[in-house]
Design a protein around this motif. Structure first.
Motif, PDB file in Angstrom:
ATOM      1  N   ALA A 179      17.497  -3.735 -11.632  1.00 48.01           N
ATOM      2  CA  ALA A 179      18.340  -2.866 -10.802  1.00 48.01           C
ATOM      3  C   ALA A 179      17.476  -2.160  -9.752  1.00 48.01           C
ATOM      4  O   ALA A 179      17.842  -2.087  -8.571  1.00 48.01           O
ATOM      5  CB  ALA A 179      19.069  -1.845 -11.684  1.00 48.01           C
ATOM      6  N   ALA A 180      16.317  -1.657 -10.172  1.00 46.95           N
ATOM      7  CA  ALA A 180      15.428  -0.973  -9.222  1.00 46.95           C
ATOM      8  C   ALA A 180      14.896  -1.947  -8.172  1.00 46.95           C
ATOM      9  O   ALA A 180      14.758  -1.597  -6.991  1.00 46.95           O
ATOM     10  CB  ALA A 180      14.280  -0.304  -9.973  1.00 46.95           C
TER      11      ALA A 180
ATOM     12  N   LEU B 229       7.051   3.628  -1.395  1.00 43.78           N
ATOM     13  CA  LEU B 229       8.399   3.788  -1.944  1.00 43.78           C
ATOM     14  C   LEU B 229       8.287   3.640  -3.455  1.00 43.78           C
ATOM     15  O   LEU B 229       8.014   2.542  -3.955  1.00 43.78           O
ATOM     16  CB  LEU B 229       9.312   2.701  -1.350  1.00 43.78           C
ATOM     17  CG  LEU B 229      10.771   2.697  -1.777  1.00 43.78           C
ATOM     18  CD1 LEU B 229      11.505   3.905  -1.192  1.00 43.78           C
ATOM     19  CD2 LEU B 229      11.451   1.407  -1.320  1.00 43.78           C
ATOM     20  N   ASP B 230       8.452   4.739  -4.184  1.00 40.84           N
ATOM     21  CA  ASP B 230       8.246   4.765  -5.636  1.00 40.84           C
ATOM     22  C   ASP B 230       9.502   5.359  -6.242  1.00 40.84           C
ATOM     23  O   ASP B 230       9.774   6.556  -6.087  1.00 40.84           O
ATOM     24  CB  ASP B 230       7.019   5.626  -5.953  1.00 40.84           C
ATOM     25  CG  ASP B 230       6.685   5.670  -7.453  1.00 40.84           C
ATOM     26  OD1 ASP B 230       7.490   5.205  -8.271  1.00 40.84           O
ATOM     27  OD2 ASP B 230       5.603   6.201  -7.781  1.00 40.84           O
ATOM     28  N   ILE B 231      10.295   4.521  -6.908  1.00 40.80           N
ATOM     29  CA  ILE B 231      11.634   4.938  -7.312  1.00 40.80           C
ATOM     30  C   ILE B 231      11.886   4.644  -8.785  1.00 40.80           C
ATOM     31  O   ILE B 231      11.256   3.766  -9.375  1.00 40.80           O
ATOM     32  CB  ILE B 231      12.715   4.243  -6.456  1.00 40.80           C
ATOM     33  CG1 ILE B 231      12.776   2.743  -6.785  1.00 40.80           C
ATOM     34  CG2 ILE B 231      12.430   4.440  -4.973  1.00 40.80           C
ATOM     35  CD1 ILE B 231      13.962   2.040  -6.143  1.00 40.80           C
ATOM     36  N   GLY B 232      12.830   5.385  -9.350  1.00 44.11           N
ATOM     37  CA  GLY B 232      13.202   5.094 -10.726  1.00 44.11           C
ATOM     38  C   GLY B 232      14.197   6.086 -11.293  1.00 44.11           C
ATOM     39  O   GLY B 232      14.531   7.094 -10.675  1.00 44.11           O
ATOM     40  N   GLY B 233      14.635   5.755 -12.475  1.00 40.58           N
ATOM     41  CA  GLY B 233      15.600   6.591 -13.184  1.00 40.58           C
ATOM     42  C   GLY B 233      15.821   5.973 -14.552  1.00 40.58           C
ATOM     43  O   GLY B 233      14.915   5.329 -15.088  1.00 40.58           O
ATOM     44  N   THR B 234      17.007   6.163 -15.113  1.00 43.23           N
ATOM     45  CA  THR B 234      17.279   5.550 -16.406  1.00 43.23           C
ATOM     46  C   THR B 234      18.561   4.742 -16.360  1.00 43.23           C
ATOM     47  O   THR B 234      19.518   5.105 -15.684  1.00 43.23           O
ATOM     48  CB  THR B 234      17.420   6.593 -17.530  1.00 43.23           C
ATOM     49  OG1 THR B 234      18.512   7.463 -17.210  1.00 43.23           O
ATOM     50  CG2 THR B 234      16.152   7.404 -17.706  1.00 43.23           C
ATOM     51  N   LEU B 235      18.538   3.645 -17.099  1.00 49.26           N
ATOM     52  CA  LEU B 235      19.713   2.775 -17.241  1.00 49.26           C
ATOM     53  C   LEU B 235      19.812   2.468 -18.731  1.00 49.26           C
ATOM     54  O   LEU B 235      18.838   2.000 -19.324  1.00 49.26           O
ATOM     55  CB  LEU B 235      19.513   1.511 -16.391  1.00 49.26           C
ATOM     56  CG  LEU B 235      20.692   0.542 -16.308  1.00 49.26           C
ATOM     57  CD1 LEU B 235      20.660  -0.244 -14.997  1.00 49.26           C
ATOM     58  CD2 LEU B 235      20.727  -0.405 -17.479  1.00 49.26           C
ATOM     59  N   GLY B 236      20.956   2.775 -19.312  1.00 46.70           N
ATOM     60  CA  GLY B 236      21.075   2.618 -20.758  1.00 46.70           C
ATOM     61  C   GLY B 236      20.069   3.467 -21.500  1.00 46.70           C
ATOM     62  O   GLY B 236      19.686   3.153 -22.626  1.00 46.70           O
ATOM     63  N   GLY B 237      19.626   4.556 -20.854  1.00 48.12           N
ATOM     64  CA  GLY B 237      18.675   5.479 -21.477  1.00 48.12           C
ATOM     65  C   GLY B 237      17.221   5.109 -21.235  1.00 48.12           C
ATOM     66  O   GLY B 237      16.335   5.913 -21.508  1.00 48.12           O
ATOM     67  N   TYR B 238      16.960   3.915 -20.749  1.00 54.18           N
ATOM     68  CA  TYR B 238      15.584   3.449 -20.580  1.00 54.18           C
ATOM     69  C   TYR B 238      15.172   3.474 -19.107  1.00 54.18           C
ATOM     70  O   TYR B 238      15.998   3.258 -18.226  1.00 54.18           O
ATOM     71  CB  TYR B 238      15.421   2.048 -21.183  1.00 54.18           C
ATOM     72  CG  TYR B 238      15.373   2.125 -22.692  1.00 54.18           C
ATOM     73  CD1 TYR B 238      14.154   2.088 -23.360  1.00 54.18           C
ATOM     74  CD2 TYR B 238      16.536   2.322 -23.432  1.00 54.18           C
ATOM     75  CE1 TYR B 238      14.103   2.216 -24.745  1.00 54.18           C
ATOM     76  CE2 TYR B 238      16.491   2.459 -24.811  1.00 54.18           C
ATOM     77  CZ  TYR B 238      15.270   2.404 -25.459  1.00 54.18           C
ATOM     78  OH  TYR B 238      15.224   2.549 -26.820  1.00 54.18           O
TER      79      TYR B 238
END
Lengths: 389, 389
Positions: B170-171, B238-247
C-alpha cells in the motif's frame, strides 16, 4: 466545506514565562528537577512537538536558577528541535546524543548537577524510559511532575482559551454538517470517516476520535464506530474531537434520524429521558463559577438524573479538563474537591444509557469565566431530529 | 486511487497460543506476572485495541498456570473489551472498575495473588500509571516486560508477515503516485497531506508520518514537512508510513523533480553519492539471513559509505524492527549482536546527508527468510528523476 479558521499562536516569550514559573513551582514542590519527555508537558514548556518515537528526547528543568534548562535530543532530530520557540528564544540549551550514545546517563548527569533527590517526570513518559532513568538514578525518588506542572497547565491563558474556542467552533461545524447530511443506511464507520475528514478540513491536525454509536450501540459510551448500518427511528450518539493548534476539541450531540416518517419519531421514554439529560447538562454548566468545587458540577448533573430515576444509567463522571491533552485536570467527579478557578477548561457531558437498547449524551467544552461559564461550543444542544435520508 | 487490499486477520486461537507462550516466558524469566497496559503488547496478547486515554486498562498475566489471566477495564469501555478476540475466546477473564474506584489497587491485588516479587510492565505504559503501581506494590521490583514479550514479538508468524506485506505494498503505491504527480511549486506540507490521504485511501487506519524533505531540508533525517515550496533541480526525501491491520508500513525513496529541464538534473556530487547509497542499501539487504548479527547489517551499509568518504554524513543506525510498533526490536545498530532469526522484520535504511545542502535515504522493509531476505517493498529504489511539473 468552510475555510479554515486560524488559531492564535502562543507568543515565543510565553515559554520563557512558563519555564520560569515551572522552576519556581519545582523548588516550591521540594523537587530538584523535572525530567520531561515527549508529550504535552514538553510542548507546554518549550513549544517543541517531538516525534513520539523510541529515542529519548528530554527536557531537564532544574529548580535552581543558576543551572541551565537543557533539552536533550537525538542528533537526527536536532533541526526540528532548533526551531522550537524556547530554543529560538535562547531560554533552553540544546544538547544532542549520537546513535550509540547513552542518553539516559546524560539525563542522569544533568539531574545530579541539579541536586538529584526527588525528581518529577511527565505523566506520559513511557516505562521504557522511566525504568532506565530509575536505574541510572538509584538514589532518587521519582514522582509525577503533574504535582508541579498541573498547577500551571490547569489554568489557561487567553491565547489558550481562544485556541480551544477555535477548535470547538470547528467541531461544531462538523457536527452540524453531519446532522444535515445522509445518515440512514450508512455504516457508523463510514460516518466516522466523514467526521475525521471534515475535522481535518476544518483545520484540525488530528481527528483523534469519532464515536458514532447508533441504536443499541449508543448505550456503550466509548463505542467504536462499527459496520452497523444506521436506521431511521433510533438515536445516534456523535462524540467527536481532535486537536487544532495543539489544543483539543471534544463535543457530543445526540441525533435522531427519522427519514421524514412520523412513525420513526422518538417515543415518550426517550423524549422524557432526553429532557432530563438536557436539563442536567444545562444546570451543571450554569453552576460553573470560580470557587465551586469540581465535584459539585458532577453532583449538579447527577442529582437531576437521579431524581428522575435514571441514576444507575449515568455511570461515568460528568467531565474532564481539556487543553494540550484530550483528558487532563480538572476531572469533574465525586471526590474532587478542587475549587474551580478562572481559566480552567473542561467538558460537561452527562449521559443516560439503557443497556443494549439506547443511549444519549450531551457535551460542551466550558471555560470557567470570572462570573460564570464561558461556553466554547455553540451548536444546538436539543435532540437533533433530522431527516437523514 | 486503487482499491483497498485486505490484510489477513489474526485467527482468534492465535491469542490463546500467544498467552500460553507469554506465561511460559514469564515464568522462565523469573517474573511472577506481567502488567500490560494499553498499547502494542496488549494488542499482541489479546487483540484488544483500547483507547489510549487516562483511565487504566490493564492485562494481568500471571506466570502460574493456575491463576487466571485478567483484563481490567473501565466500565464505560466494557463493550469494546468484550469484543476482543482473547475475551471472546474465553482465554482471559474480564473485570471492570467504576469511575470512583481504584484500579491500581485492583491490579496490585491481582499481582499479589500471582506472587508479586518481580513484575514486568509494558514499555509503553505511561508514568502516571507506573508510578501508582510502584506505590501500590512497594515491595515489588518493576522491570520491562520486553525482556519476556520481546522474544515472542520479535519473530513474526505468517499472518503477521502477510499483513506487513500488505502495508508495504500500500505504501509503495502511494510513493509511486506521489512520484508521478506534480511536485514543483507545491509546499512540502501539501504533499504530506496528499501522502496521508492516499495512505488512508489504500487501507491504512492511520498515516502516522509523512516526511517530505526538499532541497536543504532533505539533510534533516526527521524533518517535518514545512511550508517550503519544492523547486525543480533539488532532491526530496519521501519517508512515509502508518499502520494497516495494526501493522506498520515505512518506506523511503529519494525523488528528483527536474521539470523536464536538462539544467535541473542532479550534478556529479549528488549522483556519485546516490550510487554509493544505492549500493550500500542493496548490500545490507543482501546480507540478511538467519544467524547474522543485527549489527552486521549496519556495518555492511556503513563500510560502503565510509569507504566512499561519506562516513560522517551517515549518522543514524541502519534500521529498526517493525510490527505492531513503527519502531521495535531488532535495531540494526553497532553493539546489537543479536543474531537474526527467520521471521524478524525490520527496515534497511541508510542515508547520506550534507548539512544544509542536500540529503538522500532509501528504505525497504525486509523480513529475514530461511535462506535470505524477503523484501516487502517492491517499488523502484533508483533515484527517481521525475518531471514533477
Amino acid at each position: 466545506m468552510t475555510a479554515i479558521r486560524a488559531a492564535p499562536d502562543i507568543p515565543q516569550a510565553r515559554f520563557r514565562d512558563r519555564l520560569a514559573a515551572a522552576r519556581d513551582a519545582t523548588a516550591d514542590g521540594g523537587l530538584s528537577a523535572l525530567l520531561i519527555g515527549v508529550g504535552p508537558d514538553l510542548r507546554y514548556l518549550t513549544g517543541y512537538v517531538a516525534m513520539p518515537l523510541e529515542r529519548l528526547t528530554m527536557l531537564v528543568v532544574p529548580a535552581a536558577d543558576n543551572v541551565p534548562v537543557t533539552l536533550i535530543v537525538p542528533r537526527l532530530e536536532v533541526d526540528p528541535a532548533r526551531r522550537a520557540p524556547a530554543i529560538r528564544g535562547g531560554y533552553v540549551d540544546l544538547a544532542t546524543w549520537e546513535e550509540t550514545g547513552d542518553p539516559h546517563a546524560d539525563v542522569a548527569a544533568l539531574a545530579r548537577a541539579a541536586g538529584a533527590g526527588r525528581v518529577g517526570v511527565n505523566d506520559t513518559l513511557v516505562a521504557s524510559h522511566l525504568l532506565r532513568l530509575q536505574a541510572s538514578l538509584g538514589d532518587s525518588e521519582f514522582v509525577s511532575a503533574a504535582t508541579v506542572l498541573g498547577r500551571l497547565r490547569i489554568v489557561k491563558d487567553r491565547d489558550e482559551v481562544e485556541t480551544l474556542r477555535a477548535a470547538a467552533h470547528a467541531a461544531d461545524r462538523v457536527v452540524d454538517a453531519i446532522a444535515s447530511g445522509r445518515l440512514i443506511g450508512r455504516a457508523e464507520a463510514d460516518v466516522a470517516r466523514e467526521v475525521r475528514d471534515r475535522l481535518v478540513a476544518e483545520g484540525h491536525e488530528t481527528a483523534a476520535f469519532a464515536i458514532v454509536g447508533s441504536g443499541p450501540n449508543a448505550s456503550s459510551p466509548h463505542h467504536e464506530a462499527s459496520e452497523r448500518e444506521i436506521r431511521a427511528g433510533e438515536p445516534i450518539v456523535l462524540d467527536i474531537g481532535g486537536t487544532l493548534g495543539g489544543y483539543g476539541s471534544d463535543t457530543t450531540r445526540t441525533l435522531w434520524p427519522n427519514g421524514g416518517a412520523a412513525d420513526a419519531e422518538p417515543g415518550d421514554e426517550f423524549r422524557g429521558a432526553f429532557d432530563v439529560l438536557r436539563r442536567a447538562q444545562a444546570a451543571a454548566t450554569a453552576a460553573v463559577r470560580p470557587g465551586v468545587p469540581a465535584e459539585e458540577i458532577d453532583a449538579t448533573a447527577r442529582q437531576i438524573i437521579d431524581a428522575a430515576g435514571f441514576g444507575p444509567n449515568f455511570f461515568h463522571r460528568t467531565g474532564h479538563g481539556i487543553g494540550l491533552e484530550e483528558h487532563e485536570d480538572p476531572y469533574l467527579v465525586a471526590g474532587n474537591r478542587e475549587p474551580l478557578r478562572e481559566g480552567m477548561a473542561f467538558s460537561v457531558e452527562p449521559g443516560i444509557y439503557a443497556e443494549g437498547r439506547w443511549g444519549m449524551r450531551l457535551e460542551d467544552i466550558v471555560v470557567c469565566g470570572p462570573d460564570g461559564p464561558d461556553l466554547l461550543n455553540r451548536s444546538d444542544l436539543d435532540l437533533r431530529e433530522v431527516d437523514g435520508s
